[in-house]
Design a protein around this motif. Structure first.
Motif, mmCIF file in Angstrom:
data_model
loop_
_atom_site.group_PDB
_atom_site.id
_atom_site.type_symbol
_atom_site.label_atom_id
_atom_site.label_comp_id
_atom_site.label_asym_id
_atom_site.label_seq_id
_atom_site.Cartn_x
_atom_site.Cartn_y
_atom_site.Cartn_z
ATOM 1 N N ARG A 42 0.824 -1.223 0.000
ATOM 2 C CA ARG A 42 0.000 0.000 0.000
ATOM 3 C C ARG A 42 0.848 1.258 0.000
ATOM 4 N NH1 ARG A 42 -2.742 -1.296 4.987
ATOM 5 N NH2 ARG A 42 -2.244 0.842 5.421
ATOM 6 N N MET A 70 -0.651 -5.694 -1.601
ATOM 7 C CA MET A 70 -1.737 -5.678 -2.578
ATOM 8 C C MET A 70 -1.555 -6.759 -3.642
ATOM 9 S SD MET A 70 -2.503 -1.652 -3.127
ATOM 10 C CE MET A 70 -0.936 -1.267 -3.854
ATOM 11 N N ASN A 74 -7.316 -1.891 -5.087
ATOM 12 C CA ASN A 74 -7.857 -1.602 -3.752
ATOM 13 C C ASN A 74 -7.882 -0.099 -3.460
ATOM 14 O OD1 ASN A 74 -7.970 -4.355 -3.436
ATOM 15 N ND2 ASN A 74 -6.071 -4.474 -2.270
ATOM 16 N N LYS A 75 -8.320 0.672 -4.440
ATOM 17 C CA LYS A 75 -8.450 2.130 -4.336
ATOM 18 C C LYS A 75 -7.104 2.850 -4.190
ATOM 19 C CE LYS A 75 -13.020 1.813 -2.309
ATOM 20 N NZ LYS A 75 -13.883 2.151 -1.190
#
Length: 117
Positions: free
Chosen positions: A11, A86, A53-54
């Motif tokens: 992330r 991710m 995941n945005k």
């Protein structure tokens, strides 16, 4: 033992220290299961081609390993369960290339161009 190369994307909201801590964590997972990490590279934060995941960006890490398949499967399983990771890509290779990866060579070329200006 077979040779593998792994790319981990974590992330974007992690700090650099946390992202490098993930590399160490998964290196110990491989070592505990009979594998060995030959080399690691932290590529930094890069923009991805599409959102995952945005997240538009992610911390990229590269590992060269010499490990049995059971150790690699365990590492991938833990990567899938870890909230900060991710994506993970694992490729089996015949031999590890010597020297830095292509990503690190690009980074060196960019810094040399800046120094010339």
């Amino acid at each position: 033992m077979p040779l593998y190369e792994h790319v981990l994307i974590s992330r974007q909201d992690l700090s650099n220290a946390q992202a490098e801590g993930l590399i160490e964590h998964f290196s110990t997972v491989l070592a505990d299961n009979g594998g060995k990490v030959v080399e690691t590279e932290y590529w930094g934060v890069k923009t991805m081609a599409y959102k995952i995941n945005k997240n538009r960006k992610g911390h990229y890490a590269f590992l060269k390993t010499d490990a049995p398949s059971a150790a690699v499967q365990e590492m991938e399983r833990l990567c899938r369960l870890h909230d900060d990771v991710m994506r993970v890509l694992t490729i089996k290779v015949d031999a590890h290339e010597e020297g830095p990866s292509v990503q690190m060579q690009k980074r060196d070329e960019r810094s040399e161009r800046r120094e010339r200006r």
